[in-house]
Write a protein that holds these residues in place. Sequence first.
Motif, PDB file in Angstrom:
ATOM      1  N   UNK A 173     -45.139 -29.135 -35.443  1.00 39.04           N
ATOM      2  CA  UNK A 173     -44.919 -30.492 -34.928  1.00 39.04           C
ATOM      3  C   UNK A 173     -43.582 -31.008 -35.439  1.00 39.04           C
ATOM      4  N   UNK A 174     -42.747 -31.554 -34.569  1.00 42.73           N
ATOM      5  CA  UNK A 174     -41.405 -31.985 -34.992  1.00 42.73           C
ATOM      6  C   UNK A 174     -41.415 -32.982 -36.135  1.00 42.73           C
ATOM      7  N   UNK A 175     -42.423 -33.879 -36.169  1.00 40.89           N
ATOM      8  CA  UNK A 175     -42.419 -34.904 -37.203  1.00 40.89           C
ATOM      9  C   UNK A 175     -42.782 -34.351 -38.585  1.00 40.89           C
ATOM     10  N   UNK A 176     -43.263 -33.110 -38.643  1.00 44.84           N
ATOM     11  CA  UNK A 176     -43.595 -32.504 -39.944  1.00 44.84           C
ATOM     12  C   UNK A 176     -42.464 -31.649 -40.496  1.00 44.84           C
ATOM     13  N   UNK A 177     -41.424 -31.445 -39.713  1.00 44.75           N
ATOM     14  CA  UNK A 177     -40.303 -30.607 -40.141  1.00 44.75           C
ATOM     15  C   UNK A 177     -39.237 -31.491 -40.768  1.00 44.75           C
ATOM     16  N   UNK A 178     -38.831 -31.249 -42.012  1.00 47.62           N
ATOM     17  CA  UNK A 178     -37.788 -32.063 -42.649  1.00 47.62           C
ATOM     18  C   UNK A 178     -36.477 -31.986 -41.863  1.00 47.62           C
ATOM     19  N   UNK A 179     -35.750 -33.063 -41.860  1.00 49.39           N
ATOM     20  CA  UNK A 179     -34.500 -33.110 -41.098  1.00 49.39           C
ATOM     21  C   UNK A 179     -33.427 -32.207 -41.684  1.00 49.39           C
ATOM     22  N   UNK A 180     -33.485 -31.998 -42.980  1.00 51.23           N
ATOM     23  CA  UNK A 180     -32.449 -31.177 -43.624  1.00 51.23           C
ATOM     24  C   UNK A 180     -32.880 -29.724 -43.779  1.00 51.23           C
ATOM     25  N   UNK A 181     -33.844 -29.280 -42.976  1.00 47.25           N
ATOM     26  CA  UNK A 181     -34.370 -27.924 -43.128  1.00 47.25           C
ATOM     27  C   UNK A 181     -33.294 -26.871 -42.903  1.00 47.25           C
ATOM     28  N   UNK A 182     -32.436 -27.067 -41.901  1.00 48.45           N
ATOM     29  CA  UNK A 182     -31.416 -26.063 -41.604  1.00 48.45           C
ATOM     30  C   UNK A 182     -30.347 -26.015 -42.690  1.00 48.45           C
ATOM     31  N   UNK A 183     -30.056 -27.188 -43.269  1.00 48.04           N
ATOM     32  CA  UNK A 183     -29.096 -27.210 -44.375  1.00 48.04           C
ATOM     33  C   UNK A 183     -29.640 -26.441 -45.578  1.00 48.04           C
ATOM     34  N   UNK A 184     -30.914 -26.681 -45.882  1.00 47.92           N
ATOM     35  CA  UNK A 184     -31.527 -25.965 -46.998  1.00 47.92           C
ATOM     36  C   UNK A 184     -31.610 -24.473 -46.717  1.00 47.92           C
ATOM     37  N   UNK A 185     -31.952 -24.131 -45.468  1.00 48.24           N
ATOM     38  CA  UNK A 185     -32.041 -22.724 -45.099  1.00 48.24           C
ATOM     39  C   UNK A 185     -30.698 -22.035 -45.253  1.00 48.24           C
ATOM     40  N   UNK A 186     -29.631 -22.669 -44.792  1.00 44.94           N
ATOM     41  CA  UNK A 186     -28.303 -22.071 -44.903  1.00 44.94           C
ATOM     42  C   UNK A 186     -27.894 -21.930 -46.367  1.00 44.94           C
ATOM     43  N   UNK A 187     -28.237 -22.912 -47.175  1.00 44.94           N
ATOM     44  CA  UNK A 187     -27.883 -22.858 -48.598  1.00 44.94           C
ATOM     45  C   UNK A 187     -28.508 -21.642 -49.278  1.00 44.94           C
ATOM     46  N   UNK A 188     -29.781 -21.372 -48.974  1.00 43.17           N
ATOM     47  CA  UNK A 188     -30.460 -20.245 -49.610  1.00 43.17           C
ATOM     48  C   UNK A 188     -29.986 -18.904 -49.041  1.00 43.17           C
TER      49      UNK A 188
END
Length: 577
Positions: A29-44
Motif C-alpha cells: 500500500x502506498x501509504x505504508x511505504x516511507x517517502x525516503x525509501x529510495x534514498x535509503x536504498x541507494x545509500x545502502x
Amino acid sequence: MSVITRTLGSRDLTVYCKGSPEIIQSLSKPDTVPQDIMTALQEYTEQGYRVIAVGYRILDEVDYVQVQKLRRSEVEKDFEFVGLIVMENRLKPQTTGIISMLKGAQIKVVMVTGDNILTAVSVARECGIIEGGETVVEVIAEEENNRSSLQIRFSCGGGFSKSMPATYGSMIDCELGANINAPYRIAISGKSWGMIREHAPELIPKIAVKGAVFARMSSEQKQQLVQELQQLGYYVAMCGDGANDCGALKAAHAGISLSEAESSVASPFTSAVANISCVPRVIREGRAALVTSFGVFKFMVLYSLMEFMSTIILYSIDSNLTDFEFLFIDICLVVNFAFFFGRNHAYSGPLVAQAPLTSLLSPIPLISLLLQVIVMSTVQFISFNVVQHYPWFEPFHYVAATYYISFENYAVFSVGQFQYIIMAFIFSQGSPYREPIYTNKIFFSSLCVMTCVCIYITVSPAHWIIDFLQLRFPPKVDFPLVVLGLALSNFVISTFLETFVVQYLMFKKLRFCNSDLKKSSRRYHAIAEELDTDRDWPPISKPGTVIINNQQSIIKGVDNQAFVQDSPKCIKYTTKL
C-alpha cells in the motif's frame, strides 16, 4: 518469496513476503511505504550491502482450506510495508586475487547477478572487475506513452560516476564536457536488457562487449548473456551456485558449479571449494590437455612418416627394416613414450594471455611437422650415403624377401632410433601450459634410459642383440661415432626449429597464419575497436540547434529520432517501437 503463517491460539492467517525492494514496494500500500525509501536504498546499495524488503498482510475471513485454493496473485498484494533487511556479504579472500590474475591474462571478467545494480557495481569495484580509473555507464531502457515508444538512457550519474564527467559523448554546437578517451564500462539491469534485446537488438553486441555488470538478471537472461557472448566469438566460462544459474552453466563452454546442489547437475565441472579459485585451475588443465593432445598427435604422425621414410630409403636397394627392428621401434620407443607422454601436470605459474592453438590442421602444426620431416629425412639420407664411403663397406645384394641384413640397414636404423627419442622430447612442450619435461619423472626417465640403450645398440651391442635385431655391425667404431654425431646434430636442429622458429617466432611473436584464433575473436575485437574510436557512442544525434540548460531540451537528429537531455547526469536515446 512468500509464506502464510498462523500464530498458535489465533485463527487469523498472515502472509509474509520478502524480495527486492522494488517489487515489495509495488505490492505494498502506498501509504505504508516511507517517502525516503529510495534514498535509503541507494545509500545502502552504493556501499555494497545486499538489501531485501519485507511486507505482510493479514488474510481476513480466510481459513486453511480456502488458502489451498488461492492463487498467488490473490495473496501477494496490498501488503503493509515492514522495512528493509540490510545484509553484508563480504568478498571471499581469494576473489580479488583470482580476478586480478584473470584480467592479467587478458580474460574478460563480468558479473551477472540477481542483486541490485548499485550493490553489484559496488562489489565489482571492490573485487577489481571495474578498475579505479573506469567510469560506469548505466544503460536504462523504459517504455513510454503506453508502450508505444522505448527510451534508452546512458547515465553516468547516481552511484556510478567516480572519475569521469557525467555525460559521455559529443554534440555539434554544444560541449557536454566528456573525456572521450576515458575508459568506461557498462552496467545494465535485467529489465533493461530484456527491453533492448527485444526492441533494439543491434545494441546488444556493444553492451555485451563493454558490459561489466549485469544485475537483476533472471535465469533465462543469464543464459541469453552467455549465448550473446558466444556469438561474438568469446569462449565463455560461467561460475554459479544456484538453481537460477543452471541455464547459463549448461550453455557456457565451461560451466563451473560452486555447490553440489542443483547447479552441479547442469554443470560439467563442480568445485569442492565454494569460491572462484577453481577457475584458473580449469583453464590451466584445459590448456595442458589441449597442448598434450597436439604433442601426441604430432609425435604419432611424425613417427609414422619417419618409419615410412626409412622404408622408402631402404627400398631403393631392395632392402627394408627387419621385423624385430620394427618391433623395437614400435614397442620400446613409440608405445613406451606415448604411454607416459600425458603425465605432465598443468603449469602452476601465472596464466598467460596467449591461448594455445585450437586446430590440429592450422598452419603452425603442419609447418612444424614439415620442418621436422625435412630435417630427419635428410639425416637418415646422409647416414645412408656416408656408410657407403668407408673401405670396409659392402653393398647389399637381394637374396630373399626376409633377408635385410646390410650396412645400409644399420645406418638407417641406428640413426632412426634416436629420432623417435628426439620427437618425444621436442613435442613434450613445457611452460607456459605444462610443467617442464623433467617434472614428468617416469617419462623423462624413460627418455634417458632409452637414449642409453640406443647408444649401446649403436656403439657396442652384445652378440645376442645383433642377432636379435639382425644387424650387420661395422667392423670399426668410426661409423657408429658418426651416427652419434648425426643424432646429436639432429637433436640440436630439431630443438631449435620447434622451440625458436615454431613456438617463439611463429606462435608468440608473429602469430603466423593463426587463423583459428583470428576467426574466433574477429567480431568482438572489431566491436571493441569501433567503440574505442567512435565519438558517437553512447549514440547521440548530431543536432542543428541545441538549448543548453538544466531543463529538458528535445534535439532532432538523424533519421528524425529524438534525443532528450534531462540534466548533465544522463543522456537519452528514444526510438519508436
